[in-house]
Design a protein around this motif. Structure first.
Motif, mmCIF file in Angstrom:
data_model
loop_
_atom_site.group_PDB
_atom_site.id
_atom_site.type_symbol
_atom_site.label_atom_id
_atom_site.label_comp_id
_atom_site.label_asym_id
_atom_site.label_seq_id
_atom_site.Cartn_x
_atom_site.Cartn_y
_atom_site.Cartn_z
ATOM 1 N N ARG B 175 0.809 -1.221 0.000
ATOM 2 C CA ARG B 175 0.000 0.000 0.000
ATOM 3 C C ARG B 175 0.844 1.274 0.000
ATOM 4 O O ARG B 175 0.313 2.373 -0.115
ATOM 5 C CB ARG B 175 -0.946 0.005 1.207
ATOM 6 C CG ARG B 175 -2.012 -1.073 1.099
ATOM 7 C CD ARG B 175 -2.816 -1.218 2.379
ATOM 8 N NE ARG B 175 -3.354 -2.567 2.466
ATOM 9 C CZ ARG B 175 -4.504 -2.966 1.901
ATOM 10 N NH1 ARG B 175 -5.250 -2.096 1.263
ATOM 11 N NH2 ARG B 175 -4.900 -4.208 1.997
ATOM 12 N N ASP B 176 2.159 1.130 0.159
ATOM 13 C CA ASP B 176 3.017 2.328 0.129
ATOM 14 C C ASP B 176 3.134 2.855 -1.296
ATOM 15 O O ASP B 176 3.024 2.104 -2.263
ATOM 16 C CB ASP B 176 4.425 1.980 0.639
ATOM 17 C CG ASP B 176 4.428 1.723 2.135
ATOM 18 O OD1 ASP B 176 3.476 2.164 2.816
ATOM 19 O OD2 ASP B 176 5.367 1.062 2.608
ATOM 20 N N TYR B 191 -1.365 9.930 -7.197
ATOM 21 C CA TYR B 191 -2.621 9.284 -6.800
ATOM 22 C C TYR B 191 -3.365 8.774 -8.038
ATOM 23 O O TYR B 191 -3.848 7.639 -8.060
ATOM 24 C CB TYR B 191 -3.491 10.273 -6.016
ATOM 25 C CG TYR B 191 -4.764 9.640 -5.501
ATOM 26 C CD1 TYR B 191 -4.745 8.813 -4.376
ATOM 27 C CD2 TYR B 191 -5.978 9.831 -6.157
ATOM 28 C CE1 TYR B 191 -5.899 8.197 -3.922
ATOM 29 C CE2 TYR B 191 -7.138 9.216 -5.712
ATOM 30 C CZ TYR B 191 -7.093 8.405 -4.588
ATOM 31 O OH TYR B 191 -8.240 7.791 -4.157
ATOM 32 N N LEU B 192 -3.426 9.608 -9.072
ATOM 33 C CA LEU B 192 -4.141 9.200 -10.290
ATOM 34 C C LEU B 192 -3.479 7.994 -10.955
ATOM 35 O O LEU B 192 -4.160 7.135 -11.504
ATOM 36 C CB LEU B 192 -4.209 10.374 -11.274
ATOM 37 C CG LEU B 192 -5.157 11.503 -10.873
ATOM 38 C CD1 LEU B 192 -4.879 12.766 -11.681
ATOM 39 C CD2 LEU B 192 -6.618 11.071 -11.052
ATOM 40 N N VAL B 193 -2.149 7.931 -10.893
ATOM 41 C CA VAL B 193 -1.429 6.837 -11.555
ATOM 42 C C VAL B 193 -1.333 5.599 -10.660
ATOM 43 O O VAL B 193 -1.645 4.488 -11.081
ATOM 44 C CB VAL B 193 -0.011 7.292 -11.960
ATOM 45 C CG1 VAL B 193 0.817 6.109 -12.441
ATOM 46 C CG2 VAL B 193 -0.088 8.365 -13.034
ATOM 47 N N GLU B 194 -0.906 5.793 -9.414
ATOM 48 C CA GLU B 194 -0.589 4.636 -8.559
ATOM 49 C C GLU B 194 -1.788 4.100 -7.784
ATOM 50 O O GLU B 194 -1.752 2.965 -7.298
ATOM 51 C CB GLU B 194 0.539 5.005 -7.580
ATOM 52 C CG GLU B 194 1.874 5.279 -8.266
ATOM 53 C CD GLU B 194 3.028 5.443 -7.283
ATOM 54 O OE1 GLU B 194 2.886 5.067 -6.099
ATOM 55 O OE2 GLU B 194 4.078 5.972 -7.700
ATOM 56 N N ALA B 195 -2.859 4.906 -7.636
ATOM 57 C CA ALA B 195 -4.029 4.434 -6.888
ATOM 58 C C ALA B 195 -5.232 4.184 -7.799
ATOM 59 O O ALA B 195 -6.088 3.376 -7.465
ATOM 60 C CB ALA B 195 -4.409 5.436 -5.797
ATOM 61 N N LEU B 196 -5.317 4.910 -8.924
ATOM 62 C CA LEU B 196 -6.496 4.765 -9.783
ATOM 63 C C LEU B 196 -6.151 4.229 -11.174
ATOM 64 O O LEU B 196 -6.676 3.213 -11.614
ATOM 65 C CB LEU B 196 -7.231 6.109 -9.913
ATOM 66 C CG LEU B 196 -7.780 6.712 -8.611
ATOM 67 C CD1 LEU B 196 -8.472 8.047 -8.899
ATOM 68 C CD2 LEU B 196 -8.747 5.760 -7.920
ATOM 69 N N GLY B 197 -5.292 4.930 -11.884
ATOM 70 C CA GLY B 197 -5.103 4.641 -13.314
ATOM 71 C C GLY B 197 -4.461 3.308 -13.623
ATOM 72 O O GLY B 197 -4.529 2.833 -14.736
#
Lengths: 156, 293
Positions: B175-176, B191-197
């Motif tokens: 999760r890091d 956030y957009l790349v590593e958590a969503l995209g």
């Protein structure tokens, strides 16, 4: 009815010409013509896209000229160089055009029609300022991608 | 000697059972989401940034709001069939609770308490904020119900043993954040790349167990479909400007004005729905990537 003999004659002429050219030069002439067509799109897109990105200053005359070229290109009769028998299945790495283009249920022709509409829309508003041009350019891009997504072999 | 061997085998079984018990699918406690309420408008942004429709829409469909599933994904581990995640209560996920939805996205755990295969990119979604999960849930409930029954995946042994995904998660569900980000724009991009995209799902190579090789983060990888290669997008061999990247994500046009094809055309269709600021943030993140190994 009166058009049918004309169409048959045209196809015959084009096919003969194609075979003649194929015999005398390296590479498949239909593929070369398609790629030249795409290069002309890209060249005109560079002007419009450069303005949309802000890398080139917006100029209404230059935008109108490039968009007019896009519209003209999109309405050229291209059937002669999208002939069956010129896909990756027959020509291997010489082309990235997938056989699906010519298979039953293909939507490539419809996409081409929508592309022509989008390009004409672009030409109609290209002189109306950067935002209007950039917005209409998005409509063209959508159709470029639609065809490349389903009908062009991915790179490498 | 025979008893000794038997002892070793028994001990091994006990240890294995212990590991599988410790790594069993984890549900999220309902209290954690008790005080959150969903904002469907932000959920729409999360939906397109997360690229849900790219996998869960019907094969060949252009409708980004219809999620009947059924697309087949051929991988070295077998063929995965995307499930129905529409709001249909019988065949989709319409009868789920928001907490079950959160357990799926953040922990890779199904409502029945099974591990999901990581073809569903929960190793990325695990970094989502709780609020975004709730907002996404609110938005997805506004989408149409699609009546289409799920089909089983076709996965070969031993990858079809879902229990083995417990230890897999210990190894590869991290999760890091992968990359540092010290400005608000870079943090949003990350956030957009590593958590969503979940860009890294294709752009980062995998090890033999299917875990991401983070040392080669975004360094390019074989196409999971087996044909072609997903490009490196780090400074190792990628030199587009931030403007080029943002414009590509908006329009699909490369700096040479070729246009996106293949799976990336699906990605562009989603990214085009984000705000210009969000696309610029993704571009900033990509430009800040270190050169891959």
């Amino acid at each position: 009815m009166s058009r049918l003999p004309m169409i048959i004659a045209s196809v015959a002429v084009v096919a003969t010409a194609g075979i003649a050219i194929a015999g005398s030069h390296g590479g498949n002439p239909a593929v070369k013509a398609r790629q030249a067509h795409m290069s002309l799109y890209a060249f005109n897109m560079a002007t419009l896209g450069g303005m949309a990105k802000g890398e080139i200053e917006y100029n209404a005359d230059a935008a109108k000229a490039a968009a007019g070229n896009m519209a003209a290109l999109s309405t050229l009769a291209q059937g002669a160089y999208w002939v069956p028998g010129t896909s990756t299945a027959e020509l291997g790495e010489e082309t990235r055009a997938l056989p699906k283009i010519w298979e039953a249920g293909s939507t490539a022709g419809e996409i081409g029609g929508r592309m022509a509409e989008a390009a004409q829309q672009l030409a109609a508003v290209a002189g109306d300022g950067k935002d209007a041009m950039a917005g209409a350019l998005g409509g063209v891009g959508k159709e470029c991608s639609a065809c490349h997504k389903g009908y062009r072999q991915p790179q490498e | 000697m025979k008893r000794f061997l038997l002892g070793v085998v028994l001990l091994g079984l006990v240890v294995a059972a212990g590991v599988l018990w410790l790594t069993r699918p984890q549900h999220i406690a309902p209290e954690r989401f008790a005080n959150l309420s969903g904002d469907a408008a932000n959920g729409e942004t999360v939906y397109f940034a997360g690229g849900c429709a790219s996998c869960h829409k019907a094969e060949g469909s252009e409708d980004a709001l219809s999620l009947p599933g059924g697309r087949r994904f051929t991988t070295p581990f077998g063929t995965f069939v995307a499930p129905n995640i529409s709001s249909d209560a019988a065949t989709g996920i319409g009868d789920w609770t928001v907490v079950q939805f959160a357990s799926a996205l953040l922990n890779g755990t199904s409502p029945e308490g099974r591990h999901y295969f990581p073809a569903f990119p929960y190793t990325t979604y695990a970094r989502m904020t709780d609020q975004d999960v709730v907002d996404l849930w609110a938005f997805m409930q506004t989408l149409p119900a699609e009546d289409r029954a799920n089909e089983p995946h076709d996965i070969g042994f031993p990858f079809n043993i879902r229990l083995s995904l417990g230890p897999w998660k210990v190894l590869f569900l991290d999760r890091d954040w992968v990359q540092p980000a010290d400005t608000p724009e870079l943090q949003r991009g990350r956030y957009l790349v590593e958590a969503l995209g979940h860009c890294a799902e294709c752009h980062t190579p995998r090890n033999i167990l299917g875990g991401a090789k983070t040392a080669s983060w975004m360094g390019g990888a074989p196409n999971p479909s087996g044909k072609g290669k997903i490009p490196d997008i780090t400074p190792k061999s990628f030199d587009w400007s931030a403007t080029d990247i943002a414009y590509y994500l908006e329009s699909g046009f490369t700096p040479e004005f070729d246009s996106a094809g293949g799976e990336m055309a699906e990605v562009v269709a989603n990214m085009a729905r984000l705000s210009p600021e969000d696309r610029a943030a993704i571009a900033a993140y990509v430009k800040a990537l270190p050169a891959a190994n």
